[in-house]
Scaffold this motif. Structure first.
Motif, PDB file in Angstrom:
ATOM      1  N   VAL A 183      40.761  38.533  35.017  1.00  0.00           N
ATOM      2  CA  VAL A 183      39.869  37.461  35.503  1.00  0.00           C
ATOM      3  C   VAL A 183      38.973  36.980  34.362  1.00  0.00           C
ATOM      4  O   VAL A 183      38.722  35.776  34.209  1.00  0.00           O
ATOM      5  CB  VAL A 183      39.028  37.951  36.699  1.00  0.00           C
ATOM      6  N   GLN A 184      38.526  37.936  33.524  1.00  0.00           N
ATOM      7  CA  GLN A 184      37.685  37.546  32.386  1.00  0.00           C
ATOM      8  C   GLN A 184      38.463  36.656  31.410  1.00  0.00           C
ATOM      9  O   GLN A 184      37.918  35.727  30.832  1.00  0.00           O
ATOM     10  CB  GLN A 184      37.135  38.796  31.695  1.00  0.00           C
ATOM     11  N   PHE A 185      39.745  36.942  31.201  1.00  0.00           N
ATOM     12  CA  PHE A 185      40.572  36.103  30.332  1.00  0.00           C
ATOM     13  C   PHE A 185      40.871  34.741  30.960  1.00  0.00           C
ATOM     14  O   PHE A 185      40.878  33.711  30.293  1.00  0.00           O
ATOM     15  CB  PHE A 185      41.899  36.797  30.011  1.00  0.00           C
ATOM     16  N   VAL A 191      39.640  34.057  42.710  1.00  0.00           N
ATOM     17  CA  VAL A 191      40.718  35.018  42.475  1.00  0.00           C
ATOM     18  C   VAL A 191      41.109  35.681  43.796  1.00  0.00           C
ATOM     19  O   VAL A 191      40.250  36.097  44.576  1.00  0.00           O
ATOM     20  CB  VAL A 191      40.333  36.068  41.401  1.00  0.00           C
ATOM     21  N   ILE A 192      42.406  35.703  44.038  1.00  0.00           N
ATOM     22  CA  ILE A 192      42.947  36.326  45.255  1.00  0.00           C
ATOM     23  C   ILE A 192      43.807  37.523  44.841  1.00  0.00           C
ATOM     24  O   ILE A 192      44.781  37.352  44.110  1.00  0.00           O
ATOM     25  CB  ILE A 192      43.821  35.325  46.058  1.00  0.00           C
ATOM     26  N   PRO A 193      43.448  38.732  45.266  1.00  0.00           N
ATOM     27  CA  PRO A 193      44.270  39.899  44.932  1.00  0.00           C
ATOM     28  C   PRO A 193      45.505  39.995  45.827  1.00  0.00           C
ATOM     29  O   PRO A 193      45.472  39.584  46.993  1.00  0.00           O
ATOM     30  CB  PRO A 193      43.327  41.081  45.192  1.00  0.00           C
ATOM     31  N   CYS A 194      46.591  40.525  45.280  1.00  0.00           N
ATOM     32  CA  CYS A 194      47.804  40.758  46.071  1.00  0.00           C
ATOM     33  C   CYS A 194      48.505  42.016  45.566  1.00  0.00           C
ATOM     34  O   CYS A 194      48.030  42.673  44.635  1.00  0.00           O
ATOM     35  CB  CYS A 194      48.735  39.544  46.031  1.00  0.00           C
ATOM     36  N   HIS A 195      49.661  42.357  46.195  1.00  0.00           N
ATOM     37  CA  HIS A 195      50.496  43.480  45.740  1.00  0.00           C
ATOM     38  C   HIS A 195      49.702  44.793  45.750  1.00  0.00           C
ATOM     39  O   HIS A 195      49.777  45.572  44.801  1.00  0.00           O
ATOM     40  CB  HIS A 195      51.023  43.168  44.318  1.00  0.00           C
ATOM     41  N   PHE A 209      37.375  45.880  44.551  1.00  0.00           N
ATOM     42  CA  PHE A 209      37.791  44.967  43.475  1.00  0.00           C
ATOM     43  C   PHE A 209      36.948  43.686  43.513  1.00  0.00           C
ATOM     44  O   PHE A 209      36.431  43.227  42.482  1.00  0.00           O
ATOM     45  CB  PHE A 209      39.285  44.636  43.619  1.00  0.00           C
ATOM     46  N   ALA A 210      36.780  43.137  44.709  1.00  0.00           N
ATOM     47  CA  ALA A 210      36.015  41.892  44.857  1.00  0.00           C
ATOM     48  C   ALA A 210      34.574  42.076  44.379  1.00  0.00           C
ATOM     49  O   ALA A 210      34.010  41.187  43.710  1.00  0.00           O
ATOM     50  CB  ALA A 210      36.044  41.437  46.320  1.00  0.00           C
ATOM     51  N   ALA A 219      34.002  34.393  38.519  1.00  0.00           N
ATOM     52  CA  ALA A 219      34.918  33.954  39.572  1.00  0.00           C
ATOM     53  C   ALA A 219      34.459  34.424  40.950  1.00  0.00           C
ATOM     54  O   ALA A 219      33.775  35.437  41.086  1.00  0.00           O
ATOM     55  CB  ALA A 219      36.321  34.488  39.294  1.00  0.00           C
ATOM     56  N   GLU A 220      34.874  33.677  41.960  1.00  0.00           N
ATOM     57  CA  GLU A 220      34.597  34.049  43.354  1.00  0.00           C
ATOM     58  C   GLU A 220      35.840  34.737  43.919  1.00  0.00           C
ATOM     59  O   GLU A 220      36.898  34.125  43.996  1.00  0.00           O
ATOM     60  CB  GLU A 220      34.265  32.788  44.153  1.00  0.00           C
TER      61      GLU A 220
END
Ligand code: NI
Ligand code: MN
Length: 232
Positions: A183-185, A191-195, A209-210, A219-220
């Protein structure tokens, strides 16, 4: 200029599968539903115009052959996966490869690098895995596919990513800590996490994580349960 701010509606279908609706078009990314313990829908319930694939693994190709044959949806994937799909009887497919971009009627697709494997469900060679940058109107969505962290995500970030979909499950892909670095890059707006919730082996706490994303990035985070929508 017309419709530049058309709504983009994303639905998390479970694992790495997403449905995106934009300007009357329905897109699916990595539609793994049959055999997916967290699938929000059944294959039969979906009617995509376009299916995009990040790589050849079964938990990403998923129901693509059945969906494409039933609906005639255009499949966009790397050259090797498109050849394999053609052998399965899927004729409406567009081959691309890493670094390549193509303007379709529904929007612009660019395949980016991903560090992972890509063999197909029957063991066939599936080329290299990819991430996908989708430009739909003035929205840019990056689906990282399955990947390790890599610092060239900063170059993808230079494209101006609105929504980054990142794996956080660890073991097979980035885990939560590396995903925060991602996310920093990338510097996306959302940002939506998956997997991360499909099987015990990749189970992670998406809310933790959020929280870290909120603390350590601009990021939100948007944590979606399978079946939930995010509208942009
Ligand atoms: Ni994979
Ligand atoms: Mn996977």
């Amino acid at each position: 200029m017309a419709n530049q701010t058309a709504t983009l509606e994303m639905t998390f279908l479970g694992h790495s599968a997403f449905q995106i609706r934009h300007r009357g078009q329905t897109l699916l990314i990595d539609p793994f539903l049959t055999g997916n313990p967290v699938a929000a829908v059944r294959e039969e319930e979906l009617n995509p115009d376009v299916i995009l694939l990040t790589h050849g693994h079964a938990d990403h190709v998923g129901d693509t052959v059945a969906l494409a044959k039933r609906t005639g949806a255009l499949v966009v994937a790397n050259f090797e996966i498109v050849n394999w799909l053609s052998e399965q009887g899927v004729k409406n497919a567009h081959p691309m490869h890493l670094g390549g971009q193509h303007a379709f009627e529904f929007g612009v697709v660019k395949l980016t690098i991903a560090h992972h494997g890509s063999s197909l469900p029957d063991g066939s060679y599936g080329g290299n895995p990819a991430g996908i940058v989708l430009t739909l109107g003035d929205h840019k969505v990056y689906h990282a596919g399955d990947t390790a962290l890599f610092s060239d995500m900063a170059l993808i970030g230079e494209m101006g990513i609105d929504v980054a979909i990142l794996p956080i499950g660890d073991n097979f892909t980035m885990g939560p800590d590396d995903a925060v670095r991602a996310v920093q890059f990338l510097q996306p707006k959302y940002v939506i996490p998956c997997h991360y919730q499909t099987w015990d082996l990749i189970h992670q706490d998406a809310n933790a994580f959020a929280e870290t994303v909120r603390e350590q990035t601009e990021a939100e985070p948007v944590v979606l349960e399978p079946g939930e929508n995010f509208v942009l």
